[in-house]
Design a protein around this motif. Structure first.
Motif, short mmCIF file in Angstrom:
data_model
loop_
_atom_site.label_atom_id
_atom_site.label_comp_id
_atom_site.label_asym_id
_atom_site.label_seq_id
_atom_site.Cartn_x
_atom_site.Cartn_y
_atom_site.Cartn_z
N ILE A 24 0.56 -1.35 0.06
CA ILE A 24 -0.10 0.11 -0.18
C ILE A 24 0.86 1.27 0.09
O ILE A 24 1.70 1.39 0.86
CB ILE A 24 -1.12 0.02 1.09
CG1 ILE A 24 -1.93 -1.23 1.12
CG2 ILE A 24 -1.87 1.39 1.17
CD1 ILE A 24 -2.74 -1.33 2.13
N VAL A 25 0.69 2.27 -0.96
CA VAL A 25 1.35 3.50 -1.10
C VAL A 25 0.41 4.35 -1.01
O VAL A 25 -0.65 4.56 -1.71
CB VAL A 25 1.89 3.42 -2.40
CG1 VAL A 25 2.76 4.69 -2.75
CG2 VAL A 25 2.86 2.20 -2.82
N SER A 26 0.50 5.17 0.08
CA SER A 26 -0.21 6.55 0.24
C SER A 26 0.28 7.49 -0.45
O SER A 26 1.55 7.77 -0.50
CB SER A 26 -0.31 6.84 1.90
OG SER A 26 0.78 7.18 2.28
N ALA A 27 -0.53 8.25 -1.22
CA ALA A 27 -0.24 9.36 -1.96
C ALA A 27 -0.42 10.81 -1.21
O ALA A 27 -1.56 11.12 -1.28
CB ALA A 27 -0.80 9.38 -3.22
N ASP A 42 2.79 0.86 3.50
CA ASP A 42 4.15 0.36 3.06
C ASP A 42 5.17 1.34 2.59
O ASP A 42 6.40 1.33 2.83
CB ASP A 42 4.28 -0.78 2.06
CG ASP A 42 3.31 -2.10 2.46
OD1 ASP A 42 3.90 -2.42 3.33
OD2 ASP A 42 2.17 -2.34 1.89
N LEU A 43 4.41 2.45 2.08
CA LEU A 43 5.32 3.67 1.58
C LEU A 43 4.48 4.76 1.20
O LEU A 43 3.36 4.59 0.87
CB LEU A 43 5.84 3.13 -0.01
CG LEU A 43 6.97 4.34 -0.56
CD1 LEU A 43 8.16 4.33 0.28
CD2 LEU A 43 7.15 3.76 -1.75
N ASN A 44 4.79 5.91 1.88
CA ASN A 44 4.05 7.17 1.55
C ASN A 44 5.10 8.27 0.57
O ASN A 44 6.26 8.18 0.52
CB ASN A 44 4.16 8.00 3.03
CG ASN A 44 3.50 9.36 2.89
OD1 ASN A 44 2.14 8.94 2.39
ND2 ASN A 44 4.08 10.27 3.34
N VAL A 45 4.54 8.66 -0.07
CA VAL A 45 5.00 9.50 -1.30
C VAL A 45 4.38 11.08 -1.20
O VAL A 45 3.18 11.25 -1.06
CB VAL A 45 4.51 8.97 -2.66
CG1 VAL A 45 4.95 10.01 -3.74
CG2 VAL A 45 5.10 7.64 -2.78
N ASP A 69 7.75 5.08 11.19
CA ASP A 69 8.52 3.77 10.64
C ASP A 69 8.07 3.75 8.99
O ASP A 69 8.65 2.82 8.62
CB ASP A 69 8.01 2.70 11.48
CG ASP A 69 8.71 2.66 12.71
OD1 ASP A 69 9.90 3.13 12.90
OD2 ASP A 69 8.09 2.35 13.60
N ILE A 70 7.18 4.46 8.64
CA ILE A 70 6.76 4.23 7.35
C ILE A 70 7.90 5.03 6.42
O ILE A 70 8.12 5.95 6.37
CB ILE A 70 5.46 5.13 7.13
CG1 ILE A 70 4.45 4.36 7.79
CG2 ILE A 70 5.00 4.93 5.46
CD1 ILE A 70 3.14 5.31 7.94
N PRO A 71 8.38 4.37 5.38
CA PRO A 71 9.32 4.96 4.52
C PRO A 71 8.76 6.01 3.64
O PRO A 71 7.65 5.87 3.30
CB PRO A 71 9.96 3.57 3.41
CG PRO A 71 9.47 2.65 4.29
CD PRO A 71 8.36 2.75 5.11
N CYS A 72 9.49 6.94 3.43
CA CYS A 72 8.71 8.40 2.83
C CYS A 72 9.56 8.57 1.57
O CYS A 72 10.85 8.92 1.79
CB CYS A 72 8.80 9.50 3.77
SG CYS A 72 8.00 10.84 3.14
N LYS A 88 13.07 7.06 7.65
CA LYS A 88 13.70 6.77 6.48
C LYS A 88 13.04 7.70 5.21
O LYS A 88 11.94 7.45 4.97
CB LYS A 88 13.55 5.33 5.97
CG LYS A 88 14.15 4.70 4.75
CD LYS A 88 14.36 3.41 4.61
CE LYS A 88 15.13 2.91 3.64
NZ LYS A 88 15.17 1.59 3.36
N ASN A 89 13.88 8.28 4.81
CA ASN A 89 13.47 9.38 3.74
C ASN A 89 14.35 9.23 2.50
O ASN A 89 15.57 8.94 2.32
CB ASN A 89 13.79 10.69 4.08
CG ASN A 89 12.70 11.34 5.08
OD1 ASN A 89 11.61 11.66 4.85
ND2 ASN A 89 13.35 11.15 6.33
#
Length: 199
Positions: A24-27, A42-45, A69-72, A88-89
Motif C-alpha cells: 500500500i502506497v499512500s499519496a 508500506d510507503l508514503n509519497v 517507521d513508514i518509508p517516505c 527513512k526518507n
C-alpha cells in the motif's frame, strides 16, 4: 496506490480487509484516512514543496507514532521538516526542478513526469519499481457533486472549484476542474512512457 478522492471512503473497508495481501502506497494527503482506519502503509509519497505540507503531518505524530517507521519517498524540493517526521526518507528529483540541475548523473533519482499531484508521483514510482498489477483507490479526478471532492479524513487543505461538467463512464454527470483533468492526463501519459519502455 491510495489517493484522497471521495470514493476512498467507500473502499477503506476493502483495503483494511486485504491490507496483508497488498503493498500500500499512500499519496500525500491520503495518509490520514489510512492511519485513521488502521491500514498499514508500506510507503508514503510526498510531492509538494513548502513547510505547510509538513505541518499538516505533525498532528499525526502524537496520534500515530508508527508514522515514523513508514518509508517516505519524497521530492528533493519537499520541506526538510519531513526529516523529523519519517526515519527513512528516499528522495527523487522532479525533472524541471532547480535541484535536478545540481545532479551529476541525470539518470539517477528522476521520475519522468511525477506530477502535478502526489498520486502521479506514486504511480510513476511504482511503475519504475517494476510493479505492473496496480490498483488505484481514491483516484477519482472528479466528484459526483462539486462540494464532495475529497475524502473526509484527508490531511491538509486542497481547495478546488469543480466548475467543469463531464460525462462519467456510467453516463452520468460528474464535476472536475483543470487540475484534476491534468492529473488524470499525466497519469495516462506516465503509463504510456512505461508501456513504451517495456516493449
Amino acid at each position: 496506490i491510495v489517493g484522497s478522492g471521495p470514493s476512498l471512503k467507500e473502499t477503506l473497508s476493502s483495503l483494511q480487509k486485504n491490507q496483508d495481501k497488498l503493498f500500500i502506497v499512500s499519496a500525500g494527503s491520503s495518509i490520514g484516512p489510512l492511519l485513521n482506519n488502521k491500514i498499514k502503509i508500506d510507503l508514503n509519497v510526498i510531492l509538494e514543496r513548502g513547510d505547510d505540507t509538513a505541518m499538516d503531518y505533525l498532528p499525526l505524530i502524537s496520534q500515530y507514532p508508527c508514522i515514523a517507521d513508514i518509508p517516505c519517498f519524497r521530492s528533493s524540493t519537499s520541506s526538510p521538516a519531513f526529516d523529523k517526521i519519517f526515519k527513512k526518507n528516499i528522495f527523487f528529483h522532479r525533472p524541471l526542478s532547480a535541484a535536478f540541475s545540481l545532479t551529476l548523473d541525470e539518470s539517477f533519482g528522476i521520475l519522468p513526469l511525477c506530477g502535478p499531484e502526489s498520486i502521479n508521483a506514486a504511480f510513476d514510482l511504482v511503475l519504475s519499481l517494476g510493479f505492473r498489477n496496480i490498483y488505484l483507490f481514491g483516484a477519482d479526478f472528479s466528484a459526483l457533486t462539486p462540494e464532495n471532492y475529497r475524502c473526509d479524513d484527508a490531511i491538509g487543505v486542497s481547495p478546488r472549484s469543480l466548475d467543469i461538467v463531464e460525462r462519467s463512464n456510467k453516463g452520468t454527470s460528474i464535476f472536475t476542474d483543470i487540475t484534476l483533468i491534468r492529473t488524470r492526463d499525466a497519469l495516462q501519459a506516465t503509463l504510456a512512457i512505461y508501456n513504451d519502455s517495456s516493449e
